[in-house]
Write a protein that holds these residues in place. Structure first.
Motif, mmCIF file in Angstrom:
data_model
loop_
_atom_site.group_PDB
_atom_site.id
_atom_site.type_symbol
_atom_site.label_atom_id
_atom_site.label_comp_id
_atom_site.label_asym_id
_atom_site.label_seq_id
_atom_site.Cartn_x
_atom_site.Cartn_y
_atom_site.Cartn_z
ATOM 1 N N VAL A 247 -12.528 0.040 -1.628
ATOM 2 C CA VAL A 247 -13.501 0.402 -2.667
ATOM 3 C C VAL A 247 -14.920 0.424 -2.115
ATOM 4 O O VAL A 247 -15.753 1.250 -2.503
ATOM 5 C CB VAL A 247 -13.397 -0.570 -3.858
ATOM 6 N N THR B 130 -5.450 -2.534 3.633
ATOM 7 C CA THR B 130 -4.400 -3.400 3.085
ATOM 8 C C THR B 130 -4.941 -4.805 2.832
ATOM 9 O O THR B 130 -4.645 -5.433 1.803
ATOM 10 C CB THR B 130 -3.210 -3.482 4.050
ATOM 11 N N GLY C 237 -9.092 -3.896 0.987
ATOM 12 C CA GLY C 237 -9.366 -2.824 0.042
ATOM 13 C C GLY C 237 -10.334 -1.815 0.615
ATOM 14 O O GLY C 237 -11.001 -2.055 1.632
ATOM 15 N N GLU D 217 -8.349 5.095 -2.265
ATOM 16 C CA GLU D 217 -9.288 4.127 -1.706
ATOM 17 C C GLU D 217 -9.847 4.588 -0.372
ATOM 18 O O GLU D 217 -10.956 4.219 0.007
ATOM 19 C CB GLU D 217 -8.608 2.765 -1.552
ATOM 20 N N ASN E 254 -7.760 7.296 -7.754
ATOM 21 C CA ASN E 254 -6.547 6.722 -7.180
ATOM 22 C C ASN E 254 -6.539 6.724 -5.653
ATOM 23 O O ASN E 254 -5.501 6.493 -5.042
ATOM 24 C CB ASN E 254 -5.314 7.472 -7.691
ATOM 25 N N ARG F 105 -2.187 0.441 -4.731
ATOM 26 C CA ARG F 105 -3.382 0.990 -4.108
ATOM 27 C C ARG F 105 -2.948 2.068 -3.106
ATOM 28 O O ARG F 105 -1.829 2.011 -2.576
ATOM 29 C CB ARG F 105 -4.172 -0.105 -3.395
ATOM 30 N N THR F 106 -3.820 3.037 -2.856
ATOM 31 C CA THR F 106 -3.390 4.187 -2.063
ATOM 32 C C THR F 106 -4.366 4.545 -0.950
ATOM 33 O O THR F 106 -5.576 4.304 -1.038
ATOM 34 C CB THR F 106 -3.229 5.436 -2.949
ATOM 35 N N ASN G 20 1.752 0.996 -9.795
ATOM 36 C CA ASN G 20 0.575 0.125 -9.751
ATOM 37 C C ASN G 20 0.214 -0.246 -8.313
ATOM 38 O O ASN G 20 -0.004 -1.416 -7.978
ATOM 39 C CB ASN G 20 0.800 -1.137 -10.581
ATOM 40 N N LEU H 134 0.848 -1.187 0.000
ATOM 41 C CA LEU H 134 0.000 0.000 0.000
ATOM 42 C C LEU H 134 0.887 1.242 0.000
ATOM 43 O O LEU H 134 1.982 1.229 0.567
ATOM 44 C CB LEU H 134 -0.906 0.000 1.241
#
Length: 522
Positions: A477, A472, A475, A259, A257, A170-171, A168, A150
């Motif tokens: 989303v 982590t 996710g 989450e 970009n 996730r943030t 690439n 992450l």
């Protein structure tokens, strides 16, 4: 025989019991952090969060400029984190000079003009750093090879999401300041101009009058145009150069970009506004139980029956004109209290006998001492929450950035007062400190704010770490509001409104025509 089995059972239980507590942290995650270029309160706040993650068994790597490489030698952070250092594209001390220019400009022209006119210069200076990082292919490859789980980045720098796309990753966005209307709106939270302020200073508590709402509206429009023209355009150019999501507008790119967002704020003492589930308040990350003071400082603080004032303007006081230094020092001679003053006395200025000047203060530990009665400071967000955490009332001398907003928070909640450092006199400063120290209402309000702040199931650090670990693993989303999938017409139901108005107009037109037709036959 039963006794033997019982003893064997106890032996294995004794061996395995420690592993029950260690197990949750054995599988550590690998986190990448970026706090602007690695300087100032942005780095300090992020480092506190990263420190807790390390103590939980995770690995933390920071991307910082070579101008900030001194962090590697820091006795606290150097052994905790791994630092990936990119080459500073500016001359030595250029960033510090730009920042000092920002302070001086804000002092001369005011906080609002500083934010709108000079802050873009600081951000655009950092845009050069952004291009330097993205152009460094060996550095990007080195980061890719680390297989980070992450990326936790500073919401004050548009470069970080570009790096995330390159890697690439996730943030999670981390914002070291308090509530930010523009950022909250970008994240999908409601940021209505009728009840949340887009002003930089002079903010009153809701409900806003008509004139205040009108002022707020024009401030929003002006800030949006100014930052789009003077800041975002620079980062769009960098996105185009490095072929990063060119088909998206900057706001769409940032939305896509992120989450989850951690904001260094607490709803109890911020301007209340609805937050979406992807915005997590974690106000007060640097506030913690006080540690023992150094021996010499402890003796100075204890050697009083009147109480002690902590006075800290960071490094700004050395940037100000001598007139301001003279006003502050003269006020000290009028105050019958001991004063701990953060001040690098390079010019050997004579200080009153009740003042102890130090280049660096253990501010959080000082505020936790029972003899500390007042904090006088510039209005940094960390200092604000440390004062609330320890129940110390405040006198705020806002200079730049979001410090005017912090001053308004303190005044609107009755836990401190603010002064205009540009026009104040020694008597004004002495009167403000005495008022805060003796005002029963202010002292009651700050004690109540402290008690409410501590009445939480989790402290700020634990709450932040919980959400970092959660995202982590699973996710973020699911916490993103549906507003992300709507354009501005759909979000504000403008298309529906136009349709209904069109239907109504057509209906009224038909009624009118029918009425005219009926009149002909009458």
């Amino acid at each position: 025989m039963n006794v033997i089995f019982s003893n064997i059972s106890k032996f294995f239980t004794f061996l395995l019991l420690p592993w029950l507590f260690i197990a949750p942290c054995v599988q550590g995650f690998n986190y990448l952090f970026q706090a602007f270029v690695g300087e100032g309160s942005h780095f300090l706040t992020a480092a506190h969060l990263a420190e807790v993650l390390v103590h939980r068994g995770h690995n933390v790597t920071f991307i910082i400029s070579s101008a900030c490489s001194y962090h590697q030698l820091d006795p606290r952070w150097g052994s905790l984190f791994e630092f990936v250092i990119y080459d500073n594209p500016h001359p030595d001390n250029a960033f510090k000079r730009t920042f000092d220019d920002y302070v001086e400009f804000s002092y001369r022209e005011g906080i609002t003009q500083g934010v709108l006119t000079h802050l873009p210069k600081l951000l655009n200076s950092a845009a050069v750093d952004c291009d330097s990082i993205l152009s460094d292919e060996p550095l990007i490859k080195r980061l890719k090879d680390r297989n980070f789980d992450l990326f936790i980045f500073d919401g004050g720098w548009f470069c970080s999401p570009m790096i995330a796309e390159k890697l690439n990753l996730r943030t999670i966005l981390f914002y070291p300041g308090g509530y930010n209307s523009g950022l909250a709106g970008l994240l999908g939270a409601s940021a209505g101009m009728s009840y949340t302020s887009f002003l930089v200073e002079g903010i009153s508590s809701p409900p806003f009058s008509f004139c205040q709402r009108l002022h707020n509206f024009f401030s929003f429009v002006y800030q949006t145009i100014a930052f789009t023209k003077n800041v975002i355009s620079h980062y769009d150019t960098i996105r185009e150069k490095h072929n990063i999501s060119q088909h998206l507008r900057m706001d769409e790119f940032l939305e896509g970009n992120i989450e989850l967002a951690l904001m260094n704020m607490d709803s109890e003492i911020e301007m209340l506004a609805p937050l979406t589930p992807n915005v997590i308040p974690v106000g007060g990350l640097t506030a913690q139980p006080a540690k023992s003071l150094p021996t010499e400082l402890e003796k100075f603080v204890e050697n009083t029956t009147e109480g002690v004032v902590v006075f800290s303007l960071g490094s700004y006081v050395n940037v100000f004109p001598r007139r301001v230094q003279h006003v502050i020092i003269e006020a000290f001679s009028l105050i019958p209290y001991q004063i701990v003053f953060k001040f690098d006395n390079k010019d050997n200025i004579t200080l009153p006998s009740n003042v102890k000047a130090l280049k660096w203060l253990p501010q959080n530990d000082l505020l936790g001492h029972e003899k500390i009665q007042v904090l006088v400071f510039q209005g940094g967000n960390n200092g604000f929450y440390e004062a609330v955490y320890h129940g110390v009332p405040m006198v705020i001398l806002p200079i730049m950035g979001d410090q005017g907003q912090v001053a308004n928070k303190a005044e609107n909640h009755g836990i401190g007062v603010s002064l205009n450092i540009r026009t104040m006199t020694s008597v004004d400063l002495k009167r403000a400190i005495t008022n805060v120290m003796t005002n029963a209402t202010i002292r009651y309000n700050i004690q109540r704010a402290r008690d409410i702040y501590h009445h939480r199931p989790m402290n700020a650090s634990d709450r932040a770490v919980y959400w970092v670990e959660h995202v982590t693993q699973f996710g973020g989303v699911a916490y993103r509001p549906n507003a992300f999938h709507l354009n501005i017409l759909q979000y504000n139901l403008l298309d529906v409104s136009v349709y209904l108005i069109s239907v109504l107009v057509c209906f009224l037109f038909l009624v009118y025509k029918t009425f005219l037709l009926c009149c002909r036959f009458v």
